[in-house]
Design a protein around this motif. Sequence first.
Motif, PDB file in Angstrom:
ATOM      1  N   ILE A  56       0.827  -1.218   0.000  1.00  0.00           N
ATOM      2  CA  ILE A  56       0.000   0.000   0.000  1.00  0.00           C
ATOM      3  C   ILE A  56       0.857   1.262   0.000  1.00  0.00           C
ATOM      4  O   ILE A  56       0.408   2.307  -0.460  1.00  0.00           O
ATOM      5  N   ASP A  57       2.092   1.150   0.456  1.00  0.00           N
ATOM      6  CA  ASP A  57       2.994   2.299   0.396  1.00  0.00           C
ATOM      7  C   ASP A  57       3.327   2.642  -1.057  1.00  0.00           C
ATOM      8  O   ASP A  57       3.501   3.819  -1.392  1.00  0.00           O
ATOM      9  N   THR A  58       3.384   1.650  -1.932  1.00  0.00           N
ATOM     10  CA  THR A  58       3.623   1.956  -3.354  1.00  0.00           C
ATOM     11  C   THR A  58       2.462   2.764  -3.927  1.00  0.00           C
ATOM     12  O   THR A  58       2.673   3.628  -4.777  1.00  0.00           O
ATOM     13  N   TYR A  59       1.246   2.502  -3.445  1.00  0.00           N
ATOM     14  CA  TYR A  59       0.085   3.281  -3.896  1.00  0.00           C
ATOM     15  C   TYR A  59       0.157   4.715  -3.364  1.00  0.00           C
ATOM     16  O   TYR A  59      -0.182   5.657  -4.076  1.00  0.00           O
ATOM     17  N   LEU A  60       0.606   4.860  -2.135  1.00  0.00           N
ATOM     18  CA  LEU A  60       0.788   6.197  -1.566  1.00  0.00           C
ATOM     19  C   LEU A  60       1.797   6.983  -2.401  1.00  0.00           C
ATOM     20  O   LEU A  60       1.576   8.158  -2.738  1.00  0.00           O
TER      21      LEU A  60
END
Length: 184
Positions: A56-60
């Motif tokens: 989910i950090d890649t989406y952020l």
Amino acid sequence: MILKQTDAFNRGRDYLHLVQGFALEPGMVDVFDNLRDRIAICTWIGKNINSVNAAIDTYLEACHQCFHPEERRQIQIFAVPIAQSFGIDGLCNILTNPITILVDVGRVAPKDWFGIVVHEYAHAHLGDYGHNQQFANILSHLCLGLGLEPPLWEAGMEATLRSWPYCQSTIDPLEFWVGKGSGA
């Protein structure tokens, strides 16, 4: 082997206590009253949360790329089981520094995690909880930049914006958090 499970349980428990401090109220992230599943949830989190948070950090980071560096706010993101009584997939706490996004990745399929992050990022970027025209404008900007369908603002669409982009809810959100759901 028992020691490793205990270590994983302790890591998971400590993680949940940490993220409780970022919620709007600690009860939003409380699995400790769940007598049936709390050991399995904490153990699974202790073993797997780093890889889930990395996803989910890649989406952020993708959301950050939609804005010039000077326009980006400091934002942190965590995957966490949100108490079902709140009925939400994610939340943005604009009162923390940095701003905190919490996403219950067990409530939707992994293919929809991106949409939740985009929605909550729009709140974080605005520094506001509302689903008004300003929110719609930021959300449209993000959706266009990230290849998602953008909302087109119309008066009275606030309720529609609460779940934009649309995400299909899972039947049992806790299945993911005990290692039985998709993506686990």
